[in-house]
Each structure stands twice: as structure tokens, then as C-alpha cells.
Design an enzyme around this catalytic site. Structure first.
Site: not given
Ligand code: NAP
Ligand code: MG
Length: 425
Positions: A114, A189, A223, A322
């Protein structure tokens, strides 16, 4: 399918991604907003990741052991964990899925993937490359839809054995609870608030260049982006000047314009979040040395000027949380010890940089900092794919991705004892 045959498919997928890198990178830049160069580079990185895991399918998949009985052939091997759910964010819509899908498939799992809602086109492009390379029907399944709607099923379904998630802390920790209470393997992550420490003996031009890259490229939506810069008091002013100069001069604009260095943020929601943090910075009485607002000259696009903040309190929101935008907060330190204490004063622990010409200080920092990745005289972002990647503290579940480390998550041991079938055998 035998492991080497899986490897052949993954190698073909890598080659197809390379052939299509310009077109896919273009789609990625249009859809997510990172620059064309970054989009093409990310696609080529994904190609390399598929080829790397293709080669891993020829590596040993187990170990033999001496047994207490001389008649016993005792060995253990790595078997696929089963059905893996991969949930990925929008900020690296090709590379992050690649570093989950490639090892998952190489080690013999099936995958339900997903991607983030913001990047359906780029996700389909990656899926097409894998299907065109010969991934059999049913082995890789793309599910689009809002995480809040489809997420629960993908995490709690009885057929799912493991969940690999990259994204925000709030979503990740909720997934971890649901997965572990059902006995599923889970890997997270999450976010970062990554420090760069600039010591008094550092080359300030080099440090400013790498801090600017870490903080402003991809509009800070990494990130591993640099967001706190901790500078020895003795060089604070000249360093801040050099960083601010880059913030002001680096071309901000259309992601598809080859002269652009910093593109737009990915979405209106992301824009509102970052502008909200800049408002908070004003309320918290930070001094804005560069940027600090949206660039209205660029029309209705989500363009935020690269921003440098000083006079920030270590306990303030902009230093703690962040931001995920092109924003660097500068803090002064009185000594090496003071700098490390400030750097470690965060719930996160993903990546960190130190700038110094002194080998002792570099090695001390590598030991003292609590982060999963440490860079000396390099930006905090930017990873090689054949080495372990992941965070400590609030940035991860403690497992590692990429390189050979990925095998730990995508497989499990089976231990096999074999005796002859007859007493004298
Ligand atoms: P996010 O809002 O947590 O979304 C990540 C993924 O989770 C998306 O595919 C999202 O789908 C899905 N999701 C949302 N709600 C969910 C639920 N209740 N159950 C299952 N899946 C769900 O994060 P983002 O805004 O896309 O990305 C930014 C964040 O990612 C930042 O905090 C960044 O630091 C972190 N990040 C970490 C790394 C690492 O390797 N440590 C790398 C890159 C990014 P939808 O898009 O449909 O909401
Ligand atoms: Mg989100």
C-alpha cells in the site's frame, strides 16, 4: 520458485527501471514535487536495489552445525516469513518501496503493497516494471486507497504474517500495537529530528554546503534531513552566514526546470503544516535569518523558502518536533560535550552528522551520538543501499532495512535434524 529464478526476475526489473528512469523520474517529479534530477536519481537507485537483491538470491541461505550425535545432519535455513504487507510514504515513492519489495521478493515472500495516497502514478510505474520483468500473478499486489480506510485490514488480516512500515510516528506506533497483539512480525521506520554538529575546527564552507543539502534538498522532506544544527560558539556567526547565503541563493522553483535546486512541498497539507511551524517559530521568538515564508512570486505552488532560524530555545516546538520542510534551526554549544548533549536531547535517533578535521572528535562523536546512521563531514541524508539502515529510540522499531540486514525481517529460521532411517545407518 527457486531463489535464483526469483533473482533473474528482480534483475530484469532493475534493468527495466534503468531503461525507463527518465520517464519515471519525470512522473515522480510531477507527482511528488522533487526535482527532475532527484526523481531520475531515485529511480536509478531503485534499479540498483533490485539488482543487489537479485544477487542475494545466490548467497548461502543457511548454516550447518555439528550435532551431539555423530549420526545427525543438523542444519538451519532461512525460510520466507509468508505474506508481507508493505506500507510506504510519499517522500521516496520509488526508493522506499524498492528497499521493501526487493528483499521481500528475493527471499521468497508474497507482498501486499500500500503506497501513500499522494503517489499512485509513481507506484503504478514501479509495479509495471516488476510485472513486465515477470513477477508471477498474485505474488505482488498493489492496493491503493487511504490508509485510514484500507490500513486496518492490511495490518490485521489473518493471512498477513509481517508488516513493514515507513512513515510517521503516530501511524507507525498504532500499527505496531495492532500487529504485535495479533502475533505478527512488524518493522517500523519513522521520523527524525536529525542533528548536524559543527565543531570549531570544521571547514565552514564544506559544513555549510552539506548542512544546506541535508536541510533544503527535496524541500527538507526526508526522514534523514538535517533539522537541528549545533554549532560551536566560536564559529556560530560565520557558519550561520554561509548557511543563510545558500538558503537565499539556491534556486527555488518548478521541479521540472533543470536549474531548480529546491522544489515545492508535496501537497497543500504539507504546505499548511510547514507554514504552521514557521508561525510557531515566530510565536516562540526565533530570529529568521533566511526564508521563513511561502514564496508568493511563484504563484499557487507549494513553495516554501529555505529557512534558517536562530535564537531558538532547545525546549521549543521547532527544535523538538519533526517539521518535514526546508527549515534548519541553529543552536550554539560551548564545548564538544555540550554539543553532544544537545544533539542527543531528542526522542528521535535516525541520522546525525559531525563536521570536524580532528579524528579523535569524529570517533568520539560516532561513539557518543545515539543515532542509527552517523556521518562525518557528510550530510545527514543520503544512504548507500548495501549497508544496514534504520534508527534508534523513537525513530524505529529497532530492526534494520537494506543490505544483508533486510534478511532478518523477511525470513525466519527453520532448524532441521536428520538421522539415518535405520539403527545401523
Ligand atoms: P504517514 O502519514 O504515516 O503515511 C505513511 C503510510 O501509512 C501511507 O501509505 C499512509 O497512507 C499509510 N497510513 C496512514 N494511516 C494508516 C493507518 N491507519 N493504517 C495503515 N496505514 C496508514 O507518513 P507520510 O506523511 O506519508 O510520510 C512522512 C513521514 O514518514 C515522516 O514522519 C518521515 O520522517 C517518515 N519517513 C521515515 C523514513 C525512515 O526510513 N525512517 C523514510 C521516509 C519517511 P495514506 O497516504 O493513504 O494516508
Ligand atoms: Mg500522512
Amino acid at each position: 520458485m527457486a531463489a535464483p529464478a526469483r533473482g533473474e526476475i528482480l534483475r530484469r526489473a532493475g534493468d527495466l527501471l534503468d531503461t525507463r528512469a527518465d520517464a519515471i523520474g519525470h512522473d515522480l517529479a510531477r507527482e511528488e514535487g522533487k526535482t527532475l534530477g532527484e526523481g531520475v536519481g531515485e529511480t536509478r537507485r531503485a534499479a540498483a536495489i533490485f539488482r543487489y537483491y537479485a544477487a542475494q538470491t545466490l548467497e548461502p541461505d543457511g548454516e550447518t552445525y555439528p550435532s551431539a550425535s555423530p549420526r545427525t545432519f543438523l542444519f538451519a535455513r532461512r525460510e520466507p516469513v509468508g505474506v508481507v504487507t508493505a506500507i510506504t510514504p510519499w517522500n521516496f515513492p520509488i526508493a522506499i518501496p524498492a528497499w521493501k519489495l526487493a528483499p521481500a521478493l528475493a527471499y521468497g515472500n508474497t507482498v501486499v503493497w500500500k503506497p501513500a495516497e499522494l503517489v499512485p502514478l509513481t507506484s503504478v510505474r514501479l509495479l509495471e516494471a516488476l510485472l513486465d520483468a515477470g513477477v508471477p500473478e498474485g505474488v505482488l499486489n498493489l492496493v491503493v486507497g487511504r490508509g485510514s480506510v484500507v490500513g486496518d485490514t492490511l495490518v490485521t488480516h489473518p493471512s498477513v504474517d509481517a508488516i513493514s512500515f515507513t512513515g510517521s510516528n503516530s501511524v507507525g506506533r498504532a500499527i505496531q500495537l495492532k500487529a504485535t497483539e495479533r502475533g505478527k512480525k512488524v518493522q517500523l521506520e519513522l521520523g527524525g529530528k536529525n542533528p548536524a554538529v559543527v565543531l570549531a575546527d570544521a571547514d565552514l564552507e564544506l559544513a555549510a554546503e552539506h548542512v544546506a543539502r541535508g536541510a533544503f534538498l527535496s524541500a527538507g522532506q526526508k526522514c534523514t534531513a538535517t533539522s537541528r544544527v549545533i554549532i560551536d560558539q566560536a564559529v556560530f556567526e560565520p557558519f550561520a552566514e554561509r548557511l543563510a547565503q545558500r538558503a537565499v541563493e539556491w534556486p527555488l522553483g518548478d521541479a521540472l526546470d533543470p536549474t531548480t535546486k529546491v522544489g515545492p512541498l508535496a501537497s497543500d497539507q504539507q504546505l499548511q503544516t510547514v507554514l504552521g511551524y514557521l508561525e510557531t517559530a515566530r510565536t516562540e521568538r526565533a530570529s529568521i535569518v533566511a526564508g521563513g515564508d511561502r514564496n508568493d512570486d511563484l504563484g499557487s505552488g507549494y513553495f516554501v523558502r529555505p529557512t534558517v532560524l536562530t535564537d531558538v530555545d532547545p525546549t521549543s516546538t521547532i527544535v523538538r518536533e519533526e517539521i518535514f520542510g526546508p527549515v534548519a534551526a541553529l543552536l550554539a554549544a560551548d564545548s564538544y560535550e555540550d554539543a553532544v548533549e544537545i544533539a542527543n536531547d531528542t526522542p528521535f535517533g535516525l541520522s546525525a552528522s559531525v563536521f570536524t578535521n580532528d579524528l579523535d572528535s569524529a570517533l568520539r562523536f560516532a561513539r557518543d551520538i545515539r543515532a542509527g546512521v552517523v556521518k562525518v563531514n557528510q550530510e545527514s541524508a543520503g544512504l548507500e543501499y548495501h549497508v544496514p539502515f534504520g534508527g534508534t529510540k523513537g525513530s524505529s522499531s529497532g530492526s534494520r532495512e537494506q543490505g544483508k540486514a533486510a534478511r532478518e525481517f523477511y525470513t525466519e529460521w527453520k532448524t532441521i535434524y536428520i538421522d539415518p532411517g535405520t539403527p545401523g545407518g
